[in-house]
Design a protein around this motif. Structure first.
Motif, PDB file in Angstrom:
ATOM      1  N   GLY A   1       0.817  -1.208   0.000  1.00 26.29           N
ATOM      2  CA  GLY A   1       0.000   0.000   0.000  1.00 26.29           C
ATOM      3  C   GLY A   1       0.840   1.242   0.000  1.00 26.29           C
ATOM      4  N   ASP A   2       0.492   2.177   0.875  1.00 28.01           N
ATOM      5  CA  ASP A   2       1.211   3.430   0.921  1.00 28.01           C
ATOM      6  C   ASP A   2       2.651   3.232   1.361  1.00 28.01           C
ATOM      7  OD1 ASP A   2      -1.055   4.718   0.139  1.00 28.01           O
ATOM      8  OD2 ASP A   2      -1.708   5.197   2.181  1.00 28.01           O
ATOM      9  N   GLY A   3       2.923   2.093   2.003  1.00 28.11           N
ATOM     10  CA  GLY A   3       4.277   1.829   2.450  1.00 28.11           C
ATOM     11  C   GLY A   3       5.172   1.232   1.386  1.00 28.11           C
ATOM     12  N   GLY A   4       4.661   1.017   0.195  1.00 31.81           N
ATOM     13  CA  GLY A   4       5.467   0.445  -0.881  1.00 31.81           C
ATOM     14  C   GLY A   4       5.182   1.141  -2.186  1.00 31.81           C
ATOM     15  N   LYS A   5       6.026   0.941  -3.213  1.00 32.88           N
ATOM     16  CA  LYS A   5       5.797   1.615  -4.493  1.00 32.88           C
ATOM     17  C   LYS A   5       4.666   0.926  -5.241  1.00 32.88           C
ATOM     18  CE  LYS A   5       9.214  -0.928  -7.236  1.00 32.88           C
ATOM     19  NZ  LYS A   5      10.295  -0.796  -8.214  1.00 32.88           N
ATOM     20  N   ASP A   6       3.955   1.711  -6.046  1.00 26.37           N
ATOM     21  CA  ASP A   6       2.829   1.150  -6.791  1.00 26.37           C
ATOM     22  C   ASP A   6       3.283   0.153  -7.845  1.00 26.37           C
ATOM     23  OD1 ASP A   6       0.734   2.205  -5.469  1.00 26.37           O
ATOM     24  OD2 ASP A   6       0.280   3.773  -6.910  1.00 26.37           O
ATOM     25  N   GLY A   7       4.355   0.477  -8.562  1.00 30.87           N
ATOM     26  CA  GLY A   7       4.848  -0.452  -9.580  1.00 30.87           C
ATOM     27  C   GLY A   7       3.843  -0.726 -10.671  1.00 30.87           C
ATOM     28  N   LEU A   8       3.074   0.301 -11.088  1.00 25.94           N
ATOM     29  CA  LEU A   8       1.990   0.062 -12.033  1.00 25.94           C
ATOM     30  C   LEU A   8       2.127   0.850 -13.328  1.00 25.94           C
ATOM     31  CD1 LEU A   8      -0.930   0.022  -9.458  1.00 25.94           C
ATOM     32  CD2 LEU A   8      -0.070  -1.930 -10.742  1.00 25.94           C
ATOM     33  N   SER A   9       3.284   1.412 -13.597  1.00 26.25           N
ATOM     34  CA  SER A   9       3.456   2.168 -14.832  1.00 26.25           C
ATOM     35  C   SER A   9       3.712   1.216 -15.999  1.00 26.25           C
ATOM     36  CB  SER A   9       4.620   3.150 -14.690  1.00 26.25           C
ATOM     37  OG  SER A   9       5.832   2.450 -14.534  1.00 26.25           O
ATOM     38  N   ALA A  10       3.775   1.797 -17.198  1.00 21.62           N
ATOM     39  CA  ALA A  10       3.940   0.980 -18.400  1.00 21.62           C
ATOM     40  C   ALA A  10       5.338   0.378 -18.515  1.00 21.62           C
ATOM     41  CB  ALA A  10       3.631   1.817 -19.637  1.00 21.62           C
ATOM     42  N   ASP A  11       6.280   0.815 -17.683  1.00 18.91           N
ATOM     43  CA  ASP A  11       7.636   0.267 -17.736  1.00 18.91           C
ATOM     44  C   ASP A  11       8.105  -0.168 -16.346  1.00 18.91           C
ATOM     45  OD1 ASP A  11       7.838   2.743 -16.600  1.00 18.91           O
ATOM     46  OD2 ASP A  11       9.490   3.450 -17.865  1.00 18.91           O
ATOM     47  N   SER A  12       7.160  -0.655 -15.548  1.00 17.85           N
ATOM     48  CA  SER A  12       7.438  -0.935 -14.133  1.00 17.85           C
ATOM     49  C   SER A  12       7.925  -2.346 -13.871  1.00 17.85           C
ATOM     50  CB  SER A  12       6.189  -0.663 -13.296  1.00 17.85           C
ATOM     51  OG  SER A  12       5.107  -1.440 -13.772  1.00 17.85           O
ATOM     52  N   GLY A  13       8.036  -3.171 -14.907  1.00 13.98           N
ATOM     53  CA  GLY A  13       8.453  -4.549 -14.675  1.00 13.98           C
ATOM     54  C   GLY A  13       7.324  -5.382 -14.085  1.00 13.98           C
ATOM     55  N   ARG A  14       7.658  -6.282 -13.172  1.00 11.68           N
ATOM     56  CA  ARG A  14       6.694  -7.239 -12.623  1.00 11.68           C
ATOM     57  C   ARG A  14       6.095  -6.726 -11.320  1.00 11.68           C
ATOM     58  NH1 ARG A  14       7.650 -13.191 -13.441  1.00 11.68           N
ATOM     59  NH2 ARG A  14       7.632 -13.259 -11.172  1.00 11.68           N
ATOM     60  N   THR A  15       4.759  -6.769 -11.267  1.00  7.74           N
ATOM     61  CA  THR A  15       4.033  -6.339 -10.073  1.00  7.74           C
ATOM     62  C   THR A  15       2.925  -7.336  -9.768  1.00  7.74           C
ATOM     63  OG1 THR A  15       4.420  -4.013 -10.605  1.00  7.74           O
ATOM     64  CG2 THR A  15       2.673  -4.493  -9.020  1.00  7.74           C
ATOM     65  N   TRP A  16       2.897  -7.792  -8.518  1.00  9.44           N
ATOM     66  CA  TRP A  16       1.794  -8.638  -8.046  1.00  9.44           C
ATOM     67  C   TRP A  16       0.720  -7.754  -7.432  1.00  9.44           C
ATOM     68  CZ3 TRP A  16       1.891 -13.855  -8.905  1.00  9.44           C
ATOM     69  CH2 TRP A  16       3.121 -14.420  -9.255  1.00  9.44           C
ATOM     70  N   VAL A  17      -0.541  -8.027  -7.765  1.00 13.94           N
ATOM     71  CA  VAL A  17      -1.682  -7.274  -7.245  1.00 13.94           C
ATOM     72  C   VAL A  17      -2.592  -8.252  -6.500  1.00 13.94           C
ATOM     73  CG1 VAL A  17      -3.659  -5.813  -7.806  1.00 13.94           C
ATOM     74  CG2 VAL A  17      -1.552  -5.613  -9.145  1.00 13.94           C
ATOM     75  N   PHE A  18      -2.974  -7.879  -5.274  1.00 20.42           N
ATOM     76  CA  PHE A  18      -3.808  -8.755  -4.441  1.00 20.42           C
ATOM     77  C   PHE A  18      -5.108  -8.067  -4.055  1.00 20.42           C
ATOM     78  CE2 PHE A  18       0.546  -9.668  -2.428  1.00 20.42           C
ATOM     79  CZ  PHE A  18       0.861 -10.643  -3.356  1.00 20.42           C
ATOM     80  N   ASP A  19      -6.193  -8.827  -4.063  1.00 19.05           N
ATOM     81  CA  ASP A  19      -7.375  -8.499  -3.279  1.00 19.05           C
ATOM     82  C   ASP A  19      -7.555  -9.670  -2.325  1.00 19.05           C
ATOM     83  OD1 ASP A  19      -9.718  -7.741  -2.108  1.00 19.05           O
ATOM     84  OD2 ASP A  19     -10.679  -7.111  -3.963  1.00 19.05           O
ATOM     85  N   PRO A  20      -7.160  -9.509  -1.054  1.00 18.23           N
ATOM     86  CA  PRO A  20      -7.154 -10.656  -0.145  1.00 18.23           C
ATOM     87  C   PRO A  20      -8.528 -11.266   0.099  1.00 18.23           C
ATOM     88  CG  PRO A  20      -6.699  -8.618   1.043  1.00 18.23           C
ATOM     89  CD  PRO A  20      -6.648  -8.287  -0.409  1.00 18.23           C
ATOM     90  N   ILE A  21      -9.544 -10.415   0.194  1.00 15.40           N
ATOM     91  CA  ILE A  21     -10.937 -10.880   0.254  1.00 15.40           C
ATOM     92  C   ILE A  21     -11.753  -9.921  -0.589  1.00 15.40           C
ATOM     93  CG2 ILE A  21     -13.008 -11.242   1.664  1.00 15.40           C
ATOM     94  CD1 ILE A  21     -11.052 -13.331   2.378  1.00 15.40           C
ATOM     95  N   ASP A  22     -12.198 -10.374  -1.742  1.00 14.43           N
ATOM     96  CA  ASP A  22     -13.104  -9.541  -2.538  1.00 14.43           C
ATOM     97  C   ASP A  22     -14.530  -9.967  -2.217  1.00 14.43           C
ATOM     98  OD1 ASP A  22     -13.712  -7.563  -4.592  1.00 14.43           O
ATOM     99  OD2 ASP A  22     -14.490  -9.273  -5.712  1.00 14.43           O
ATOM    100  N   GLY A  23     -15.306  -9.024  -1.718  1.00 19.20           N
ATOM    101  CA  GLY A  23     -16.646  -9.332  -1.246  1.00 19.20           C
ATOM    102  C   GLY A  23     -16.656  -9.521   0.259  1.00 19.20           C
ATOM    103  N   THR A  24     -15.952  -8.632   0.991  1.00 24.06           N
ATOM    104  CA  THR A  24     -15.893  -8.781   2.452  1.00 24.06           C
ATOM    105  C   THR A  24     -17.283  -8.733   3.079  1.00 24.06           C
ATOM    106  OG1 THR A  24     -13.685  -7.779   2.476  1.00 24.06           O
ATOM    107  CG2 THR A  24     -14.845  -7.882   4.571  1.00 24.06           C
ATOM    108  N   ALA A  25     -18.157  -7.896   2.523  1.00 21.37           N
ATOM    109  CA  ALA A  25     -19.506  -7.775   3.079  1.00 21.37           C
ATOM    110  C   ALA A  25     -20.274  -9.099   2.989  1.00 21.37           C
ATOM    111  CB  ALA A  25     -20.278  -6.666   2.364  1.00 21.37           C
ATOM    112  N   THR A  26     -20.076  -9.843   1.917  1.00 21.19           N
ATOM    113  CA  THR A  26     -20.724 -11.155   1.802  1.00 21.19           C
ATOM    114  C   THR A  26     -19.914 -12.224   2.544  1.00 21.19           C
ATOM    115  OG1 THR A  26     -19.718 -11.207  -0.412  1.00 21.19           O
ATOM    116  CG2 THR A  26     -22.083 -10.833  -0.281  1.00 21.19           C
ATOM    117  N   PHE A  27     -18.606 -12.081   2.580  1.00 19.68           N
ATOM    118  CA  PHE A  27     -17.753 -13.020   3.321  1.00 19.68           C
ATOM    119  C   PHE A  27     -18.184 -13.143   4.774  1.00 19.68           C
ATOM    120  CE2 PHE A  27     -13.994 -13.188   6.182  1.00 19.68           C
ATOM    121  CZ  PHE A  27     -13.641 -14.522   5.985  1.00 19.68           C
ATOM    122  N   VAL A  28     -18.415 -12.018   5.423  1.00 19.58           N
ATOM    123  CA  VAL A  28     -18.754 -12.072   6.857  1.00 19.58           C
ATOM    124  C   VAL A  28     -20.115 -12.730   7.080  1.00 19.58           C
ATOM    125  CG1 VAL A  28     -17.319 -10.085   7.446  1.00 19.58           C
ATOM    126  CG2 VAL A  28     -19.722  -9.719   6.860  1.00 19.58           C
TER     127      VAL A  28
END
Length: 392
Positions: A135-162
């Motif tokens: 998050g804010d503690g790390g670089k976004d790494g999302l530009s067109a020349d940023s190399g490899r970036t992993w993107v996570f959504d740890p729980i998508d649908g938290t409202a339904t998960f609970v």
């Protein structure tokens, strides 16, 4: 699997299985540690924090030069020691369960256990550091020349998960702003599910003659999409099992063959009446399958439970979040789907944590995408919502 991402898949699949075990462990708890995010009051749980920290640890240990982006920030953990302790504990408990049940004489189980152990945080402070690396503690790494970036959504649908309803864990690998790998776990969705599915359509191992629980859907750009069970049987161990190649079911679809997945009257961000009118304008039943989370919707599209979805935000300055869509969209593209925004533009993943170059989504089989896009734009004009349109 002979693909350019074979090494990554061999690591991500056991990692996402362990992440799913964390989610199920929290789901079984009466107290899920749910708090509200200060920025938008959306819910976040022990599972969200634990999974993001765990995935970051596994993948940063395996690919130390890669960047990471995730939904959560550790700010709440740093001010809530009890919550932080629960996050730390659940990661280690789930790792220990898997490690203790692995068979030392089984080569594949030894390899899986080795991957799983890489995700163990060394301290509670490291948990915070791992979460913030995304998050804010790390670089976004999302530009067109940023190399490899992993993107996570740890729980998508938290409202339904609970509520014990449908949710997903999303892991995407981007290279220079293009998604090249998607791995999604849906712990409560069977790979054998039939349409329509809804948030409360929960599939348990007891419902399956083979004892399968949930599914993993994954795709490599240019090499197709695949599905396999998340777990088989009731034990704590993680096992390798065969994957099934998904057919390109969206190829050659005509308008009469369209089937919708949407989210009706559950989110305040979209123009529900426009979604309904545009879909019904095409003669398609609405909402069809209905799922709160975007990642489960992309999975439904990949599995052929639906083949179209549209989404128009209420304001032009409302943007989607990258972790809800990066990678997961690739699942549909690899079975013949085409995805643009409401203006007909390709989705741009290089702008950062928000998809600020795009407005909304139109996803449909490539053969009829132009027809669906036209229906959406005509509907907005007829509803006198021209302010939500730009020149296509």
């Amino acid at each position: 699997m002979d693909t350019p991402c074979a090494t990554e898949i061999s690591i991500v699949i056991p990692a996402i299985q362990l992440a799913a075990r964390i989610s199920k462990h929290v789901l079984a708890s009466a107290n899920k540690g749910t708090i509200e995010k200060a920025e938008d009051l959306s819910p976040v749980t022990v599972a969200d924090f634990a999974i993001q920290a765990y995935l970051t640890k596994v993948l940063s240990s395996s690919f130390p030069t890669d960047s990471f982006v995730g939904e959560e920030s550790a700010a709440a953990l740093r001010t809530n020691p009890d919550l932080l302790q629960r996050v730390y504990d659940v990661i280690h408990e789930c790792i220990d369960e898997v490690s203790s049940s692995s068979n030392d004489n089984n080569e594949s189980q030894v390899a899986i256990a080795e991957v799983v152990k890489r995700g163990a945080p060394e301290s509670k402070e490291q948990v915070c550091e791992l979460v913030d690396r995304c998050g804010d503690g790390g670089k976004d790494g999302l530009s067109a020349d940023s190399g490899r970036t992993w993107v996570f959504d740890p729980i998508d649908g938290t409202a339904t998960f609970v509520r014990g309803e449908q949710y997903a864990i999303n892991v995407a690998l981007l290279e220079d702003g293009k998604h090249i790998l998607s791995v999604v776990a849906c712990p409560l969705l069977s790979r054998k599910a039939t349409a329509p599915v809804g948030n409360a359509s929960v599939f348990k191992a007891d419902d399956d003659e083979d004892g399968e629980q949930g599914c993993i859907v994954y795709a490599v750009r240019g090499f197709g999409a695949y599905v396999r069970p998340l777990f088989v049987g009731q034990g704590s161990g993680l096992t390798m099992c065969a994957s099934e190649s998904l057919k390109r079911h969206a190829d050659g679809v005509t308008v009469s063959g369209l089937r919708s997945v949407s989210c009706w009257n559950l989110l305040g961000s979209g123009v529900d009446d426009a979604h309904k009118a545009a879909t019904e304008r095409l003669g398609v039943e609405f909402p069809g399958s209905e799922l709160l989370g975007w990642v489960p919707r992309w999975v439904a599209l990949a599995l052929g439970l639906a083949n179209m979805t549209v989404w128009v935000y209420k304001r032009r300055d409302r943007y989607a979040k990258i972790w809800d869509h990066a990678g997961a969209m690739l699942l549909f593209e690899e079975v013949g789907g085409m995805i643009t925004d409401v203006d007909g533009k390709e989705i741009d993943l290089t702008k950062g944590r928000k998809l600020s170059a795009n407005f909304g989504f139109v996803a449909a089989p490539r053969s009829v995408h132009h027809v669906v896009l036209k229906a959406v734009r005509q509907t907005l004009k007829e509803q006198r919502k021209e302010a939500l349109l730009t020149a296509a």
